[in-house]
Design a protein around this motif. Structure first.
Motif, short mmCIF file in Angstrom:
data_model
loop_
_atom_site.label_atom_id
_atom_site.label_comp_id
_atom_site.label_asym_id
_atom_site.label_seq_id
_atom_site.Cartn_x
_atom_site.Cartn_y
_atom_site.Cartn_z
N MET A 1 44.18 34.66 88.43
CA MET A 1 44.68 33.57 88.99
C MET A 1 44.28 32.48 88.30
O MET A 1 44.76 31.52 87.77
N LYS A 2 42.86 32.09 88.10
CA LYS A 2 42.11 31.19 87.36
C LYS A 2 42.58 31.00 86.03
O LYS A 2 42.69 29.84 85.67
N SER A 3 42.87 32.09 85.24
CA SER A 3 42.99 31.92 83.82
C SER A 3 44.55 31.52 83.47
O SER A 3 44.75 30.74 82.55
N GLN A 4 45.41 31.75 84.53
CA GLN A 4 46.64 31.14 84.51
C GLN A 4 46.80 29.74 84.73
O GLN A 4 47.51 28.98 84.00
N ILE A 5 45.71 29.07 85.45
CA ILE A 5 45.66 27.72 85.96
C ILE A 5 45.20 27.21 84.61
O ILE A 5 45.67 26.20 83.99
N GLY A 6 44.34 27.79 84.09
CA GLY A 6 43.58 27.24 82.77
C GLY A 6 44.56 27.13 81.47
O GLY A 6 44.56 26.35 80.87
N GLU A 7 45.27 28.42 81.40
CA GLU A 7 46.31 28.30 80.54
C GLU A 7 47.62 27.26 80.70
O GLU A 7 47.94 26.63 79.50
N LYS A 8 47.78 27.03 82.02
CA LYS A 8 48.81 25.74 82.23
C LYS A 8 48.37 24.68 81.63
O LYS A 8 49.08 23.73 81.24
N ARG A 9 47.02 24.50 81.99
CA ARG A 9 46.46 23.09 81.80
C ARG A 9 46.43 22.92 80.22
O ARG A 9 46.59 21.84 79.69
N LYS A 10 46.29 23.79 79.45
CA LYS A 10 46.27 23.95 77.92
C LYS A 10 47.52 23.57 77.28
O LYS A 10 47.79 22.65 76.60
N ASN A 11 48.68 24.23 77.97
CA ASN A 11 49.92 23.73 77.66
C ASN A 11 50.41 22.35 78.04
O ASN A 11 51.02 21.66 76.99
N GLU A 12 49.85 21.85 78.87
CA GLU A 12 50.00 20.45 79.20
C GLU A 12 49.50 19.39 78.42
O GLU A 12 49.96 18.54 77.76
N LEU A 13 48.02 19.81 78.03
CA LEU A 13 47.36 19.16 76.96
C LEU A 13 48.14 19.03 75.68
O LEU A 13 48.32 18.20 74.94
N ALA A 14 48.68 20.29 75.13
CA ALA A 14 49.40 20.49 73.89
C ALA A 14 50.50 19.53 73.70
O ALA A 14 50.93 19.24 72.66
N ASP A 15 51.18 19.37 74.90
CA ASP A 15 52.55 18.59 74.72
C ASP A 15 52.19 17.08 74.73
O ASP A 15 52.98 16.29 74.80
N GLU A 16 50.98 16.67 75.01
CA GLU A 16 50.62 15.21 75.30
C GLU A 16 50.89 14.46 74.11
O GLU A 16 50.37 14.88 72.92
N THR A 17 51.63 13.43 74.09
CA THR A 17 51.72 12.53 72.75
C THR A 17 51.51 11.20 72.95
O THR A 17 51.50 10.64 74.23
N THR A 18 51.02 10.72 71.87
CA THR A 18 50.85 8.96 72.20
C THR A 18 51.95 8.55 71.09
O THR A 18 52.16 8.71 70.13
N VAL A 19 52.59 7.49 71.46
CA VAL A 19 54.01 6.62 70.97
C VAL A 19 53.07 5.21 70.89
O VAL A 19 52.82 4.69 71.82
N VAL A 20 53.40 4.69 69.72
CA VAL A 20 52.89 3.20 69.45
C VAL A 20 54.09 2.41 69.43
O VAL A 20 54.99 2.99 68.38
N LEU A 21 54.44 1.56 70.07
CA LEU A 21 55.77 0.63 70.04
C LEU A 21 55.45 -0.82 69.77
O LEU A 21 54.45 -1.28 69.95
N LYS A 22 56.28 -1.42 68.96
CA LYS A 22 55.97 -2.67 68.41
C LYS A 22 57.08 -3.52 69.43
O LYS A 22 57.96 -3.67 69.28
N ILE A 23 56.51 -4.48 70.40
CA ILE A 23 57.38 -5.10 71.20
C ILE A 23 56.97 -6.40 71.37
O ILE A 23 55.51 -6.98 71.28
N ARG A 24 57.64 -7.33 71.17
CA ARG A 24 57.19 -8.86 71.35
C ARG A 24 56.82 -9.29 72.59
O ARG A 24 57.43 -8.84 73.58
N LEU A 25 55.54 -9.69 72.47
CA LEU A 25 55.08 -10.00 73.83
C LEU A 25 54.80 -11.63 74.04
O LEU A 25 54.00 -12.03 73.28
N HIS A 26 55.52 -12.05 74.77
CA HIS A 26 55.48 -13.71 74.96
C HIS A 26 54.39 -14.16 75.82
O HIS A 26 53.88 -15.24 75.33
N CYS A 27 53.96 -13.39 76.66
CA CYS A 27 52.95 -14.29 77.97
C CYS A 27 52.49 -12.99 78.63
O CYS A 27 52.75 -11.86 78.74
N ASP A 28 51.16 -13.43 79.41
CA ASP A 28 50.78 -12.31 80.26
C ASP A 28 51.86 -11.67 81.26
O ASP A 28 51.37 -10.54 81.91
#
Length: 70
Positions: A1-28
């Protein structure tokens, strides 16, 4: 059971993505609204905004297509 939870967490981390967007920011107020809207998207873990460079970095397991306007 414990290994299944660890494996699921590894899959979640593998799918994590960082996207950088260029957006015009006028004010706070704009920055806070953008942050709030992005954080509502399913799968978004964090939003890092660099106002001086007008860059918004979004990290998570979200569908990247939801971040871009149509």
């Amino acid at each position: 059971m414990k290994s299944q939870i660890g494996e699921k967490r590894k899959n979640e981390l593998a799918d994590e993505t960082t996207v950088v967007l260029k957006i015009r920011l006028h004010c706070d107020g704009c920055i806070q609204n953008i942050r709030k809207l992005i954080l509502k998207i399913k799968g978004v873990d964090s939003v890092n905004i660099e106002a001086a460079k007008e860059l918004v970095a979004v990290t998570g397991t979200m569908d990247v297509k939801e971040l871009a306007p149509n």
